[in-house]
Design an enzyme around this catalytic site. Structure first.
Site, short mmCIF file in Angstrom:
data_model
loop_
_atom_site.label_atom_id
_atom_site.label_comp_id
_atom_site.label_asym_id
_atom_site.label_seq_id
_atom_site.Cartn_x
_atom_site.Cartn_y
_atom_site.Cartn_z
N HIS A 165 56.69 9.74 55.97
CA HIS A 165 56.08 10.59 57.00
C HIS A 165 55.61 11.90 56.36
O HIS A 165 56.10 12.28 55.29
CB HIS A 165 57.12 10.95 58.06
N CYS A 252 64.75 14.01 60.98
CA CYS A 252 64.67 12.76 61.78
C CYS A 252 65.79 12.60 62.78
O CYS A 252 65.66 11.87 63.75
CB CYS A 252 64.74 11.53 60.90
C1 CIR Z 1 62.01 4.11 59.67
O1 CIR Z 1 61.54 3.51 58.69
O2 CIR Z 1 61.34 4.26 60.70
C2 CIR Z 1 63.41 4.65 59.61
N1 CIR Z 1 64.21 3.82 58.78
C3 CIR Z 1 63.40 6.07 59.07
C4 CIR Z 1 62.73 7.05 59.97
C5 CIR Z 1 62.79 8.44 59.46
N2 CIR Z 1 62.26 9.32 60.42
C6 CIR Z 1 61.69 10.50 60.14
O3 CIR Z 1 61.47 10.84 58.99
N3 CIR Z 1 61.27 11.23 61.17
#
Ligand code: CIR
Length: 257
Positions: A165, A252
């Site tokens: 991201h 996150c």
């Molecule tokens: C994903 O791949 O969507 C999750 N394992 C990790 C999401 C991380 N989220 C973020 O950086 N906002």
């Protein structure tokens, strides 16, 4: 902006079945739960009242609540996560936020957008175009933001290796300062900011959160910690090893508003 609240969700029993692009091994759920608890206490120490949602084992990535909504002082914008396995996370975030803030918008098909791609920098937003957030989603968000008097700029990260991201590579620290990885620091969208460039080898710590009087960083990145402290904001650190295995960082794990 002074923050008062956060919403979090602990990892569920299926956490290790979530999406990941890194090769750091299988997360230990007990350790992850301990790290999550310490993270919540850190947010509380920064002055936030934290709402804890129940674990949701149907959605292995649901602890990463940031991706399901974008919060403004005016209310919540529900997203449409770009990974099909995460689409179902939005309904319960919508319900959880309903009692706390007004809903002021949502991303509709064919748009997709993950909250992790949205970096708030005061009245201006940086919107990452990624493998999760598409052009239509970015356009929809920019238009909602503009209706509320915010400006935005798009940052295409689709060719930058190693970041999922936008906020895996850049964080707003307040006071016009960005913490940013070397590959992104020259991007025109960042020119108006003071840029703290993450030292080689500590890129994971580019995902940081400003929470009132502190910057919260992942533990174990002493050069980034020193850089941020020197720039004038005290740092608190949180152990993130188990979330890192699943591509997650400090931002996150909460919705903050
Ligand atoms: C994903 O791949 O969507 C999750 N394992 C990790 C999401 C991380 N989220 C973020 O950086 N906002």
């Amino acid at each position: 902006m002074r923050l008062t609240r956060a919403v979090v969700r602990p990892p569920g029993s299926t956490f290790a079945a979530g999406l990941t692009t890194v090769n750091l091994g299988v997360p230990d759920l007990t350790l992850a739960l301990g790290q999550h608890e310490a993270y919540v206490r850190t947010l509380e120490r920064c002055g936030l009242a934290v709402t804890r949602l129940p674990a949701d084992p149907v959605h292995p990535d649901s602890t990463f609540v940031e991706d399901a909504a974008v919060l403004l002082p005016e209310g919540a914008i529900l997203t449409r996560p770009g990974a099909p396995s995460r689409e179902g996370e939005v309904a319960s975030i919508r319900a959880a936020l309903a009692g706390l803030v007004p809903a002021i918008g949502e991303i509709s098909p064919p748009g997709t957008l993950d909250g992790g791609d949205i970096c708030e920098a005061g009245r201006h937003f940086l919107i990452g175009l990624s493998h999760r957030t598409n052009e239509d989603g970015a356009r929809q968000l920019a238009s909602i933001l503009s209706r509320h008097g915010y400006t935005s700029a798009v940052v295409d990260i689709r060719t930058i290796a190693g970041i999922l991201h936008l906020k895996s590579g850049v964080s707003y620290l307040g006071g016009g300062r960005l913490l940013v990885i070397d590959e992104l620091h020259g991007h025109p969208a960042f020119h108006a900011f003071d840029r703290l460039v993450v030292p080689d080898g500590e890129e994971y710590a580019a995902n940081a959160i400003r929470v009132n009087d502190h910057v919260v960083l992942p533990a174990g990145f002493p050069r980034v910690e020193a850089l941020v402290q020197l720039s004038g904001t005290p740092v608190l650190t949180v152990g993130m090893s188990e979330f890192r295995k699943m591509d997650g960082g400090p931002s996150c794990l909460s919705l903050r508003f």
